[in-house]
Motif scaffolding. Structure first.
Motif, short mmCIF file in Angstrom:
data_model
loop_
_atom_site.label_atom_id
_atom_site.label_comp_id
_atom_site.label_asym_id
_atom_site.label_seq_id
_atom_site.Cartn_x
_atom_site.Cartn_y
_atom_site.Cartn_z
N GLY A 281 -4.06 49.29 -2.81
CA GLY A 281 -3.13 48.49 -2.03
C GLY A 281 -2.66 49.24 -0.80
O GLY A 281 -3.24 50.26 -0.41
N ALA A 282 -1.57 48.76 -0.22
CA ALA A 282 -1.04 49.38 0.99
C ALA A 282 -0.32 50.70 0.70
O ALA A 282 -0.28 51.58 1.55
CB ALA A 282 -0.10 48.41 1.69
N ASP A 283 0.25 50.84 -0.52
CA ASP A 283 1.06 52.01 -0.84
C ASP A 283 0.53 52.87 -1.98
O ASP A 283 0.95 54.02 -2.14
CB ASP A 283 2.48 51.58 -1.20
N ASP A 284 -0.37 52.30 -2.80
CA ASP A 284 -0.86 53.04 -3.96
C ASP A 284 -2.22 52.52 -4.40
O ASP A 284 -2.71 51.52 -3.87
CB ASP A 284 0.14 52.99 -5.11
N LEU A 285 -2.82 53.26 -5.36
CA LEU A 285 -4.10 52.85 -5.90
C LEU A 285 -4.08 53.01 -7.41
O LEU A 285 -3.27 53.76 -7.95
CB LEU A 285 -5.25 53.67 -5.32
N THR A 286 -4.99 52.31 -8.09
CA THR A 286 -5.12 52.42 -9.54
C THR A 286 -6.50 52.97 -9.86
O THR A 286 -7.49 52.50 -9.31
CB THR A 286 -4.92 51.05 -10.22
N LEU A 287 -6.53 53.99 -10.73
CA LEU A 287 -7.78 54.59 -11.19
C LEU A 287 -7.99 54.24 -12.65
O LEU A 287 -7.05 54.28 -13.44
CB LEU A 287 -7.73 56.12 -11.10
N ALA A 288 -9.24 53.95 -13.00
CA ALA A 288 -9.65 53.86 -14.40
C ALA A 288 -10.16 55.25 -14.75
O ALA A 288 -11.20 55.68 -14.25
CB ALA A 288 -10.73 52.81 -14.58
N ILE A 289 -9.40 55.96 -15.57
CA ILE A 289 -9.73 57.33 -15.94
C ILE A 289 -10.44 57.29 -17.28
O ILE A 289 -9.89 56.78 -18.27
CB ILE A 289 -8.45 58.20 -15.99
N PRO A 290 -11.68 57.81 -17.35
CA PRO A 290 -12.44 57.73 -18.60
C PRO A 290 -11.86 58.64 -19.68
O PRO A 290 -11.15 59.61 -19.39
CB PRO A 290 -13.84 58.19 -18.19
N ALA A 291 -12.18 58.32 -20.93
CA ALA A 291 -11.76 59.14 -22.07
C ALA A 291 -12.41 60.51 -21.98
O ALA A 291 -13.57 60.63 -21.58
CB ALA A 291 -12.15 58.46 -23.36
N ARG B 280 -7.75 55.47 -19.70
CA ARG B 280 -6.53 54.78 -19.30
C ARG B 280 -6.61 54.38 -17.83
O ARG B 280 -7.42 54.92 -17.09
CB ARG B 280 -5.32 55.66 -19.53
N ASP B 281 -5.76 53.46 -17.43
CA ASP B 281 -5.55 53.12 -16.03
C ASP B 281 -4.28 53.81 -15.58
O ASP B 281 -3.27 53.78 -16.30
CB ASP B 281 -5.42 51.62 -15.82
N GLU B 282 -4.32 54.44 -14.40
CA GLU B 282 -3.14 55.11 -13.89
C GLU B 282 -3.00 54.80 -12.40
O GLU B 282 -3.98 54.79 -11.67
CB GLU B 282 -3.26 56.62 -14.12
N THR B 283 -1.76 54.56 -11.98
CA THR B 283 -1.47 54.23 -10.58
C THR B 283 -0.88 55.46 -9.89
O THR B 283 -0.02 56.14 -10.44
CB THR B 283 -0.50 53.04 -10.50
N PHE B 284 -1.39 55.73 -8.69
CA PHE B 284 -0.95 56.88 -7.89
C PHE B 284 -0.47 56.40 -6.53
O PHE B 284 -1.24 55.78 -5.79
CB PHE B 284 -2.09 57.88 -7.69
N PRO B 285 0.77 56.72 -6.14
CA PRO B 285 1.19 56.45 -4.76
C PRO B 285 0.42 57.38 -3.82
O PRO B 285 0.17 58.55 -4.16
CB PRO B 285 2.68 56.79 -4.75
N TYR B 286 0.03 56.89 -2.67
CA TYR B 286 -0.68 57.73 -1.70
C TYR B 286 0.14 58.95 -1.31
O TYR B 286 -0.40 60.02 -1.02
CB TYR B 286 -1.05 56.94 -0.45
N ALA B 287 1.47 58.82 -1.33
CA ALA B 287 2.36 59.91 -0.90
C ALA B 287 2.24 61.15 -1.77
O ALA B 287 2.57 62.25 -1.33
CB ALA B 287 3.80 59.42 -0.89
N VAL B 288 1.73 61.03 -3.02
CA VAL B 288 1.63 62.21 -3.90
C VAL B 288 0.24 62.84 -3.86
O VAL B 288 -0.01 63.81 -4.58
CB VAL B 288 2.01 61.87 -5.37
#
Length: 189
Positions: free
Chosen positions: A129-139, A146-154
């Motif tokens: 998106g405009a402020d963050d992204l979601t990753l599908a992180i494999p086992a 799991r799916d995890e969302t990361f703000p671009y700012a971090v």
């Protein structure tokens, strides 16, 4: 206004409305000539979330963009009289992802994120998106996927990982004459 800024403004204006956006322009000396390297990419609507893979520019689109850029430079005196060689290209996978639009163009790809104050994370972008992204992180080992969302700012750094084949890509090869390596070389008379 510097020459580089003038060239960027000229080319951005020439490409406006073409469906292609200017990513970068570099001008480097090469003997008596200069090399003008122009990096372009497909224009995206970056106001919402992107969840589908975005097609890369085709060779025909790059060729048309090269004609547009060449005409704009030839019709202008922004580069002066010194000859130049023009190179028009799209960004490669080695380019670091630094802006939301870079992540949006790479939905579906495997990336490694360097997270500020955390360990690097590798996963597949499922949403950007405009402020963050979601990753599908494999086992991994005892940790479930799991799916995890990361703000671009971090994010300190993000890179696309080159994949020669995807484990989840189980498309069977077509059957028939293509299976015989010599089939395409022979013609029936």
């Amino acid at each position: 206004m510097t020459r580089d800024t003038a060239v960027q403004e000229l080319l951005a204006g020439a490409l406006d409305g073409s469906g292609v956006v200017l990513e970068e322009v570099s001008i480097t000396p090469a003997g008596r000539r200069r090399v003008v390297r122009v990096v372009v990419d497909r224009e995206l609507d970056t106001t919402g979330d992107v969840t589908e893979t975005v097609d890369s520019l085709s060779l025909d689109e790059i060729a048309e963009t090269t004609r547009t850029v060449s005409e704009a430079l030839d019709d202008s005196d922004v580069l002066g009289e010194q000859p130049y060689t023009l190179e028009v290209t799209s960004p490669g996978v080695s380019r670091p992802l630094t802006a939301p639009r870079h992540f949006q163009r790479n939905v579906g790809r495997l990336v490694t994120l360097a997270v500020r104050d955390g360990a690097p994370v590798t996963g597949r972008i499922t949403r950007a998106g405009a402020d963050d992204l979601t990753l599908a992180i494999p086992a991994v080992k005892k940790t479930p996927g799991r799916d995890e969302t990361f703000p671009y700012a971090v994010l300190d750094r993000a890179e696309v990982q080159v994949e020669f084949s995807r484990k989840d890509d189980q498309t069977p090869a077509p059957a028939g004459p293509a299976d015989d390596a010599d089939a395409s070389d022979h013609k029936e008379s």
